[in-house]
Design an enzyme around this catalytic site. Structure first.
Site, mmCIF file in Angstrom:
data_model
loop_
_atom_site.group_PDB
_atom_site.id
_atom_site.type_symbol
_atom_site.label_atom_id
_atom_site.label_comp_id
_atom_site.label_asym_id
_atom_site.label_seq_id
_atom_site.Cartn_x
_atom_site.Cartn_y
_atom_site.Cartn_z
ATOM 1 N N TYR A 1 -1.950 -1.876 10.335
ATOM 2 C CA TYR A 1 -2.047 -2.011 8.882
ATOM 3 C C TYR A 1 -0.851 -1.366 8.198
ATOM 4 O O TYR A 1 -0.210 -1.973 7.329
ATOM 5 C CB TYR A 1 -3.356 -1.380 8.384
ATOM 6 C CG TYR A 1 -3.518 -1.445 6.892
ATOM 7 C CD1 TYR A 1 -4.005 -2.594 6.284
ATOM 8 C CD2 TYR A 1 -3.183 -0.363 6.075
ATOM 9 C CE1 TYR A 1 -4.158 -2.670 4.907
ATOM 10 C CE2 TYR A 1 -3.330 -0.428 4.705
ATOM 11 C CZ TYR A 1 -3.810 -1.578 4.124
ATOM 12 O OH TYR A 1 -3.957 -1.659 2.758
ATOM 13 N N SER B 1 0.854 -1.184 0.000
ATOM 14 C CA SER B 1 0.000 0.000 0.000
ATOM 15 C C SER B 1 0.888 1.231 0.000
ATOM 16 O O SER B 1 2.029 1.184 0.474
ATOM 17 C CB SER B 1 -0.891 0.011 1.252
ATOM 18 O OG SER B 1 -1.559 1.248 1.390
#
Length: 172
Positions: A157, A143
């Site tokens: 995350y 990401s």
């Protein structure tokens, strides 16, 4: 068709990026091994692939478990004879993932187990299968937060995706 005669294993295939990748890879000629813990969603992906004329199977696997990851790779080789593309895509972002003070150890551990350990285990077993097939491609979903951090607190995350990015560089 760019992926004709290739076999692609995709984790997190029950929806989102995983499902769309399965459909695209199949349209390009790949035979797809759709992997997820969500059996119903994964079967929907396989049904969409086959309805469009592709070949696909579903495999139930929890990517945080070594035995499941080994079995998903074995299933690909047993069903289709080889593995050419490994897409480690499965991941979570827990709604209780916040900053360092508010994120529980349980949320941290679960996020790391799926997002980071799952990629490691996929590579652990999948890369050997790619070698047996004479080579192939590994794709790991990270990401932009791995580089920039997030605008809202999501510590586990972000850290897990940073780990995926670093691991991918190391594997390369």
């Amino acid at each position: 068709m760019r992926l004709e005669d290739k076999v692609a294993l995709i984790t997190g295939a029950a929806g989102g990026i995983g499902r769309e990748t399965a459909l695209l890879f199949a349209a390009e000629g790949a035979r797809v091994v759709a992997v997820d813990v969500n059996d119903e969603g994964c079967q929907e992906t396989v049904d969409q692939v086959t309805a469009a004329g592709g070949q696909a199977i579903t495999v139930h696997a929890d990517v945080s478990r070594a035995g499941d990851c080994e079995q998903m790779v074995t299933s690909a080789e047993e069903e289709f004879g080889a593995l050419h593309i490994l897409f480690n895509n499965a991941g979570i972002m827990d709604h209780d993932d916040g900053d360092a003070s508010s994120t529980s150890e349980e949320v941290w551990d679960r996020t790391m187990a799926i997002n980071l350990k799952g990629v490691f285990l996929g590579c652990k077993f999948g890369i050997e299968a790619l070698k047996r097939a004479g080579g192939g491609s590994v794709i790991n979903t990270a990401s932009f937060v791995a580089l920039m951090g997030a605008a809202t607190p999501q510590l586990a995350y972000t850290a897990s995706k940073g780990g995926v990015l670093a691991m991918t560089r190391e594997l390369a």
